[in-house]
Design an enzyme around this catalytic site. Structure first.
Site, PDB file in Angstrom:
ATOM      1  N   LYS A 161      -7.449   1.603  -3.653  1.00  0.00           N
ATOM      2  CA  LYS A 161      -7.199   1.157  -2.274  1.00  0.00           C
ATOM      3  C   LYS A 161      -7.274   2.356  -1.330  1.00  0.00           C
ATOM      4  O   LYS A 161      -7.858   2.269  -0.239  1.00  0.00           O
ATOM      5  CB  LYS A 161      -5.821   0.502  -2.191  1.00  0.00           C
ATOM      6  CG  LYS A 161      -5.330   0.174  -0.768  1.00  0.00           C
ATOM      7  CD  LYS A 161      -6.066  -0.986  -0.151  1.00  0.00           C
ATOM      8  CE  LYS A 161      -5.618  -1.259   1.286  1.00  0.00           C
ATOM      9  NZ  LYS A 161      -4.299  -1.897   1.383  1.00  0.00           N
ATOM     10  N   LYS A 172      -0.508   4.729   8.804  1.00  0.00           N
ATOM     11  CA  LYS A 172       0.190   4.778   7.511  1.00  0.00           C
ATOM     12  C   LYS A 172      -0.806   5.093   6.393  1.00  0.00           C
ATOM     13  O   LYS A 172      -0.528   5.895   5.494  1.00  0.00           O
ATOM     14  CB  LYS A 172       0.891   3.455   7.229  1.00  0.00           C
ATOM     15  CG  LYS A 172       1.697   3.456   5.933  1.00  0.00           C
ATOM     16  CD  LYS A 172       2.150   2.068   5.536  1.00  0.00           C
ATOM     17  CE  LYS A 172       1.048   1.287   4.851  1.00  0.00           C
ATOM     18  NZ  LYS A 172       1.525   0.041   4.213  1.00  0.00           N
ATOM     19  N   THR A 231       0.863  -1.184   0.000  1.00  0.00           N
ATOM     20  CA  THR A 231       0.000   0.000   0.000  1.00  0.00           C
ATOM     21  C   THR A 231       0.896   1.229   0.000  1.00  0.00           C
ATOM     22  O   THR A 231       1.563   1.535   0.995  1.00  0.00           O
ATOM     23  CB  THR A 231      -0.921   0.008   1.235  1.00  0.00           C
ATOM     24  OG1 THR A 231      -1.768  -1.144   1.192  1.00  0.00           O
ATOM     25  CG2 THR A 231      -1.791   1.257   1.257  1.00  0.00           C
TER      26      THR A 231
END
Length: 444
Positions: A182, A251, A101
């Site tokens: 995402k 994050k 990611t």
């Protein structure tokens, strides 16, 4: 082992990567793994994998490489900048799946850098994953893949081996589109993880038994996947087991807010959540499960002097919690879909991903299609169901009760501001209009 199956190199054998790599081993692939942590390499070898001590050794003579490290900085190091990096050793025409990611800006920059370094032959697939360690090991992840048509076709079999066939999303838009999809899902995840703590924390301040309150929430139209998933750990005195550390979702919020600034797009809900996450990090909660953030909401109870709310019955109090959560879920849904629209993603595909993944909620299920129609400039429904005005009033009642009790409701307060702002921007929102009109705050 079938001779026809190609050899795979796998860089990054953390919680997710280990499951993904061992799944490929179980499916008959010869997988050579690399990780910086020697015990993990030994564990992977015991599971049937081959191991090496450098990225370069891992990818040598392998036409397929999966990179599943934690951050963009780690990806840059193992692929290009670090000692014995993978890039010089990748065979000509190799297919590289970046499953980490990372920001869209990073993976698009990586594609450009490959060309500048004379490795435009590498087929790069931007393919972040979602689903957790168990689904990684089962090969049933959700994967959002973007890349050239040639790269996607070359790597499709590998994407299929690692994903649930219903949850492999080939995202139009090339490299970067997968990361953007995402990211937009994580807008929902980031807000709803914190909303679980905020809702149950508010219930505690109201004097509700948390087990009673949580069951009422789960049976209501304030249901959300994240609330149900985090609930057992929120109710555990030690918030165990640690399934998803605070640092992980932090994050993701950093990616969302930094990419939003780069695009000039407002993310008031996620930015608020991020600030609360920073508060938890400052208290030393980083390695703890993110469900433990309920401590931020309950730590002041009983320490702020005499307080008294207006709600008396358990039913009235539960209704306030439900009203708070529905307001939060509405605004996080609007922010996620509006951001996806700004990123030029297929909104129907985004909705399908979100409603069937960790970002799912009863509110998104009902209002998501309405927000998508608003994005497309289509006519909104004018009857049936809760209106924006009704939702805003119930949300306001919850926020006002929280104020009387001196209970923090960070996301709820922000959601109330946004719903009231929507009513000012669109005067018709004060009438019998869909809750989806709140998305006009994001420029729709």
């Amino acid at each position: 082992m079938a001779e026809s199956k190609p050899e795979i190199s796998f860089i990054g054998l953390g919680a997710m990567g280990f499951g993904m790599a061992t799944n490929l081993v179980k499916r008959g692939y010869w997988v050579t793994g690399f990780d910086v942590w020697q015990p993990t390499l030994e564990r992977f070898q015991a599971a049937g994998g081959s191991i090496t001590t450098t990225p370069a050794e891992a990818v040598k003579d392998k036409d397929y490489c999966v990179c599943m490290v934690a951050t963009a900085q780690q990806a840059q190091s193992v692929l290009i900048d670090g000692d014995n990096s993978a890039l010089p050793a990748l065979p000509n025409g190799a297919t590289l799946l970046l499953c980490s990611t990372v920001p869209c800006g990073y993976v698009q920059g990586l594609e450009k850098q490959l060309t500048e370094l004379g490795r435009g032959d590498i087929r790069l697939i931007d393919s972040p994953v979602s689903g957790g360690a168990a689904r990684a090991a089962d090969g049933t992840l959700s994967i959002m893949a973007g890349g050239s048509d040639d790269a996607i076709e070359k790597g499709r079999f590998l994407l299929q081996e690692m994903s649930d066939p219903r949850k492999l999303y080939i995202v139009k838009g090339g490299v970067g589109a997968g990361s953007n999809m995402k990211m937009c899902h994580q807008v929902l995840a980031a807000n709803q993880i914190l909303a679980a703590s905020e809702g149950l924390g508010f219930a505690t301040h109201l004097g509700l038994d948390p087990h009673f309150a949580s069951q009422g929430i789960l049976k209501s139209d304030a249901w959300a996947w994240m609330f149900e998933n985090r609930l057992p750990r929120m109710l555990d005195p030690e918030f165990k087991p640690v399934a998803s550390a605070l640092t992980i979702i932090l994050k993701d919020t950093s990616i969302i807010t930094s990419e939003a600034r780069r695009a000039g797009f407002p993310t008031p809900m996620t930015s608020t959540a991020e600030q609360v996450y920073f508060s938890g990090l400052g208290r030393g909660y980083g390695p703890d499960d993110d469900s433990s953030l309920i401590r931020l909401y309950t730590e002041g109870k009983g320490r702020i002097g005499p307080v008294k709310g207006l709600a008396e019955s358990d039913g009235e109090k539960l209704a306030l919690v439900i009203g708070l959560l529905k307001g939060i879920y509405l605004c996080s849904a609007a922010e996620a879909i509006a951001f996806a629209n700004r990123c030029n993603l297929d909104l129907d595909q985004v909705f399908d991903l979100c409603i069937n993944a960790a970002g799912g909620s009863a509110v998104l299920q009902t209002v998501g299609p309405e927000i998508i129609r608003l994005c497309r400039g289509e006519q909104q429904s004018t009857g049936g169901g809760e209106t924006l005005g009704e939702l805003a009033q119930r949300l306001q009642e919850a926020v006002e009760e929280a104020q009387r009790l001196k209970a923090p409701v960070y996301l709820g307060s922000q959601a109330l501001i946004l719903t009231r702002l929507a009513q000012q921007l669109a005067p018709e929102a004060a009438g019998n209009v869909s809750r989806a009109v709140v998305a006009k705050v994001w420029g729709l």
